[in-house]
Write a protein that holds these residues in place. Structure first.
Motif, PDB file in Angstrom:
ATOM      1  N   CYS A 125       2.388   4.129 -44.715  1.00  0.00           N
ATOM      2  CA  CYS A 125       1.210   4.988 -44.768  1.00  0.00           C
ATOM      3  C   CYS A 125       1.605   6.388 -45.226  1.00  0.00           C
ATOM      4  O   CYS A 125       2.769   6.797 -45.104  1.00  0.00           O
ATOM      5  CB  CYS A 125       0.531   5.063 -43.402  1.00  0.00           C
ATOM      6  N   LEU A 126       0.632   7.101 -45.749  1.00  0.00           N
ATOM      7  CA  LEU A 126       0.866   8.448 -46.266  1.00  0.00           C
ATOM      8  C   LEU A 126       0.971   9.428 -45.102  1.00  0.00           C
ATOM      9  O   LEU A 126       0.069   9.529 -44.267  1.00  0.00           O
ATOM     10  CB  LEU A 126      -0.280   8.861 -47.193  1.00  0.00           C
ATOM     11  N   GLY A 127       2.098  10.157 -45.052  1.00  0.00           N
ATOM     12  CA  GLY A 127       2.307  11.144 -44.002  1.00  0.00           C
ATOM     13  C   GLY A 127       2.936  12.402 -44.570  1.00  0.00           C
ATOM     14  O   GLY A 127       3.091  12.548 -45.783  1.00  0.00           O
ATOM     15  N   TYR A 128       3.298  13.298 -43.675  1.00  0.00           N
ATOM     16  CA  TYR A 128       3.937  14.539 -44.108  1.00  0.00           C
ATOM     17  C   TYR A 128       5.052  14.888 -43.144  1.00  0.00           C
ATOM     18  O   TYR A 128       5.176  14.336 -42.046  1.00  0.00           O
ATOM     19  CB  TYR A 128       2.929  15.677 -44.228  1.00  0.00           C
ATOM     20  N   ALA A 129       5.884  15.850 -43.559  1.00  0.00           N
ATOM     21  CA  ALA A 129       7.098  16.150 -42.810  1.00  0.00           C
ATOM     22  C   ALA A 129       6.821  16.896 -41.515  1.00  0.00           C
ATOM     23  O   ALA A 129       7.558  16.764 -40.552  1.00  0.00           O
ATOM     24  CB  ALA A 129       8.047  16.976 -43.688  1.00  0.00           C
ATOM     25  N   ALA A 130       5.740  17.676 -41.450  1.00  0.00           N
ATOM     26  CA  ALA A 130       5.453  18.466 -40.251  1.00  0.00           C
ATOM     27  C   ALA A 130       5.078  17.551 -39.086  1.00  0.00           C
ATOM     28  O   ALA A 130       4.515  16.477 -39.275  1.00  0.00           O
ATOM     29  CB  ALA A 130       4.334  19.457 -40.534  1.00  0.00           C
ATOM     30  N   LEU A 131       5.369  17.975 -37.883  1.00  0.00           N
ATOM     31  CA  LEU A 131       5.082  17.170 -36.707  1.00  0.00           C
ATOM     32  C   LEU A 131       3.613  17.235 -36.306  1.00  0.00           C
ATOM     33  O   LEU A 131       3.064  16.294 -35.745  1.00  0.00           O
ATOM     34  CB  LEU A 131       5.963  17.617 -35.533  1.00  0.00           C
ATOM     35  N   ASP A 132       2.975  18.353 -36.543  1.00  0.00           N
ATOM     36  CA  ASP A 132       1.551  18.469 -36.206  1.00  0.00           C
ATOM     37  C   ASP A 132       0.899  19.429 -37.174  1.00  0.00           C
ATOM     38  O   ASP A 132       1.553  20.182 -37.890  1.00  0.00           O
ATOM     39  CB  ASP A 132       1.360  18.943 -34.756  1.00  0.00           C
ATOM     40  N   SER A 133      -0.438  19.413 -37.201  1.00  0.00           N
ATOM     41  CA  SER A 133      -1.175  20.182 -38.205  1.00  0.00           C
ATOM     42  C   SER A 133      -1.021  21.682 -38.024  1.00  0.00           C
ATOM     43  O   SER A 133      -1.256  22.446 -38.952  1.00  0.00           O
ATOM     44  CB  SER A 133      -2.662  19.798 -38.155  1.00  0.00           C
ATOM     45  N   THR A 134      -0.621  22.143 -36.855  1.00  0.00           N
ATOM     46  CA  THR A 134      -0.485  23.582 -36.646  1.00  0.00           C
ATOM     47  C   THR A 134       0.702  24.148 -37.405  1.00  0.00           C
ATOM     48  O   THR A 134       0.801  25.355 -37.602  1.00  0.00           O
ATOM     49  CB  THR A 134      -0.335  23.899 -35.151  1.00  0.00           C
ATOM     50  N   THR A 135       1.631  23.283 -37.822  1.00  0.00           N
ATOM     51  CA  THR A 135       2.815  23.762 -38.539  1.00  0.00           C
ATOM     52  C   THR A 135       2.720  23.511 -40.039  1.00  0.00           C
ATOM     53  O   THR A 135       3.688  23.724 -40.751  1.00  0.00           O
ATOM     54  CB  THR A 135       4.081  23.082 -37.996  1.00  0.00           C
ATOM     55  N   LEU A 136       1.562  23.024 -40.495  1.00  0.00           N
ATOM     56  CA  LEU A 136       1.434  22.737 -41.911  1.00  0.00           C
ATOM     57  C   LEU A 136       1.433  24.027 -42.716  1.00  0.00           C
ATOM     58  O   LEU A 136       0.763  24.998 -42.380  1.00  0.00           O
ATOM     59  CB  LEU A 136       0.126  21.977 -42.180  1.00  0.00           C
ATOM     60  N   THR A 137       2.197  24.042 -43.789  1.00  0.00           N
ATOM     61  CA  THR A 137       2.250  25.196 -44.672  1.00  0.00           C
ATOM     62  C   THR A 137       2.176  24.730 -46.110  1.00  0.00           C
ATOM     63  O   THR A 137       2.407  23.562 -46.417  1.00  0.00           O
ATOM     64  CB  THR A 137       3.566  25.991 -44.480  1.00  0.00           C
ATOM     65  N   THR A 138       1.841  25.644 -46.978  1.00  0.00           N
ATOM     66  CA  THR A 138       1.826  25.321 -48.393  1.00  0.00           C
ATOM     67  C   THR A 138       3.218  24.879 -48.838  1.00  0.00           C
ATOM     68  O   THR A 138       4.219  25.540 -48.530  1.00  0.00           O
ATOM     69  CB  THR A 138       1.397  26.542 -49.225  1.00  0.00           C
ATOM     70  N   GLY A 139       3.290  23.742 -49.497  1.00  0.00           N
ATOM     71  CA  GLY A 139       4.563  23.217 -49.950  1.00  0.00           C
ATOM     72  C   GLY A 139       5.143  22.167 -49.036  1.00  0.00           C
ATOM     73  O   GLY A 139       6.191  21.591 -49.352  1.00  0.00           O
ATOM     74  N   THR A 140       4.502  21.892 -47.882  1.00  0.00           N
ATOM     75  CA  THR A 140       4.987  20.824 -47.005  1.00  0.00           C
ATOM     76  C   THR A 140       5.009  19.515 -47.779  1.00  0.00           C
ATOM     77  O   THR A 140       4.025  19.134 -48.410  1.00  0.00           O
ATOM     78  CB  THR A 140       4.075  20.675 -45.767  1.00  0.00           C
ATOM     79  N   SER A 141       6.115  18.816 -47.760  1.00  0.00           N
ATOM     80  CA  SER A 141       6.249  17.601 -48.549  1.00  0.00           C
ATOM     81  C   SER A 141       5.584  16.414 -47.858  1.00  0.00           C
ATOM     82  O   SER A 141       5.463  16.375 -46.623  1.00  0.00           O
ATOM     83  CB  SER A 141       7.723  17.288 -48.807  1.00  0.00           C
ATOM     84  N   LEU A 142       5.151  15.458 -48.658  1.00  0.00           N
ATOM     85  CA  LEU A 142       4.584  14.220 -48.149  1.00  0.00           C
ATOM     86  C   LEU A 142       5.664  13.145 -48.152  1.00  0.00           C
ATOM     87  O   LEU A 142       6.617  13.214 -48.916  1.00  0.00           O
ATOM     88  CB  LEU A 142       3.394  13.784 -49.001  1.00  0.00           C
ATOM     89  N   ARG A 143       5.479  12.116 -47.299  1.00  0.00           N
ATOM     90  CA  ARG A 143       6.482  11.071 -47.207  1.00  0.00           C
ATOM     91  C   ARG A 143       5.846   9.805 -46.641  1.00  0.00           C
ATOM     92  O   ARG A 143       4.805   9.857 -45.983  1.00  0.00           O
ATOM     93  CB  ARG A 143       7.628  11.514 -46.313  1.00  0.00           C
ATOM     94  N   PRO A 144       6.461   8.650 -46.874  1.00  0.00           N
ATOM     95  CA  PRO A 144       5.975   7.423 -46.244  1.00  0.00           C
ATOM     96  C   PRO A 144       6.303   7.442 -44.754  1.00  0.00           C
ATOM     97  O   PRO A 144       7.396   7.862 -44.354  1.00  0.00           O
ATOM     98  CB  PRO A 144       6.761   6.311 -46.958  1.00  0.00           C
ATOM     99  N   VAL A 145       5.360   6.982 -43.920  1.00  0.00           N
ATOM    100  CA  VAL A 145       5.585   6.918 -42.483  1.00  0.00           C
ATOM    101  C   VAL A 145       5.051   5.591 -41.952  1.00  0.00           C
ATOM    102  O   VAL A 145       4.303   4.881 -42.630  1.00  0.00           O
ATOM    103  CB  VAL A 145       4.898   8.095 -41.741  1.00  0.00           C
ATOM    104  N   GLU A 146       5.428   5.249 -40.725  1.00  0.00           N
ATOM    105  CA  GLU A 146       4.881   4.077 -40.069  1.00  0.00           C
ATOM    106  C   GLU A 146       3.381   4.286 -39.845  1.00  0.00           C
ATOM    107  O   GLU A 146       2.955   5.366 -39.428  1.00  0.00           O
ATOM    108  CB  GLU A 146       5.575   3.839 -38.733  1.00  0.00           C
ATOM    109  N   CYS A 147       2.603   3.253 -40.107  1.00  0.00           N
ATOM    110  CA  CYS A 147       1.149   3.404 -40.009  1.00  0.00           C
ATOM    111  C   CYS A 147       0.691   3.696 -38.585  1.00  0.00           C
ATOM    112  O   CYS A 147      -0.329   4.371 -38.377  1.00  0.00           O
ATOM    113  CB  CYS A 147       0.448   2.156 -40.542  1.00  0.00           C
ATOM    114  N   ALA A 148       1.435   3.218 -37.588  1.00  0.00           N
ATOM    115  CA  ALA A 148       1.036   3.440 -36.199  1.00  0.00           C
ATOM    116  C   ALA A 148       1.017   4.922 -35.844  1.00  0.00           C
ATOM    117  O   ALA A 148       0.256   5.351 -34.966  1.00  0.00           O
ATOM    118  CB  ALA A 148       1.972   2.683 -35.266  1.00  0.00           C
TER     119      ALA A 148
END
Length: 251
Positions: A125-148
């Protein structure tokens, strides 16, 4: 309603059922949708240097020879490849395996209201490197993650993929690169980099006429389709995308 994009498959329709009206056997030039489609292609061919060697034959779009060819075409007796009556070999008008008798649309899927869910392709599933949305910043990379444990995405009517409750969207970096990186960026103002189209073929078209791809990394890559393996065909692309570009929104 949101804008719907429409395009048509070409050679890859050779494996699909005929959808246009055709002519009886041995009468290939009756008034039918297939004949009209062939005529359009043939008339285009008059102008195409790849089909007619204008420089080598003296056949140009400004000389009387072009007018004679155009007249021959109007009487359904012109082949733009050979300057002869129509043959088109295995692409004859009304051929059982020709593209002329098939018309298959592809449509973008837009909703007047936002849709939320996980996006999955190629077993992840489509995910991102940050642990939660409060740490999202411009340039945060996306990555494959477990769908669960994958985050929820919001597909907006404007065609943006947003992190719900934030002003952060998926964006394509350097969209004209052969395989462009995909990161998080501000949603507004909407730009080609943050605008996507989910097609009914399961591909997600991105900026630069590319497709969202999930392998070991997330990228905007050239759109790919497996080749047809039918020995009777010309091995054109099928109407399905490669697994890394076949996306499903899990509501």
């Amino acid at each position: 309603l949101p804008l719907t994009l429409r395009e048509y498959r070409d050679y890859s329709t050779s494996q699909e059922a005929a959808t246009l009206t055709t002519c009886p056997p041995r009468h290939p030039w009756c008034d039918s949708q297939t004949t009209a489609k062939t005529q359009i292609m043939a008339y285009y061919g008059l102008f195409d240097d790849g089909l007619v060697d204008h420089a080598g034959t003296g056949f140009t779009v400004t000389e009387p020879s072009f007018q004679r060819a155009a007249s021959a075409f109007q009487h359904k007796s012109y082949d733009p490849t050979l300057n002869k009556p129509p043959t088109f070999d295995d692409y004859d008008a009304n051929s059982p395996r020709g593209w002329e008798s098939r018309q298959v649309e592809m449509l973008s899927l837009r909703s007047p209201t936002a849709r939320r869910g996980r996006l999955t392709a190629n077993g992840s599933c489509l995910g991102y490197a940050a642990l939660d949305s409060t740490t999202l910043t411009t340039g945060t990379s996306l990555r494959p993650v477990e769908c669960a444990s994958a985050p929820i995405w919001e597909l907006t009517p404007a065609g943006q993929l947003a992190v719900p409750g934030t002003d952060v969207c998926v964006a394509v970096v350097a969209s004209l690169d052969p395989s462009a990186a995909v990161v998080l960026a501000p949603c507004t103002p909407a730009t080609p980099a943050t605008t996507f189209a989910l097609w009914d073929t399961k591909q997600i078209r991105t900026a630069g006429a590319r497709c969202l791809s999930m392998t070991g990394a997330i990228a905007a890559a050239p759109c790919t389709n497996p080749r047809d393996t039918d020995p009777r065909s010309h091995r054109h692309a099928q109407g399905i995308p490669s697994v890394d570009q076949a996306w499903t929104l899990i509501d």
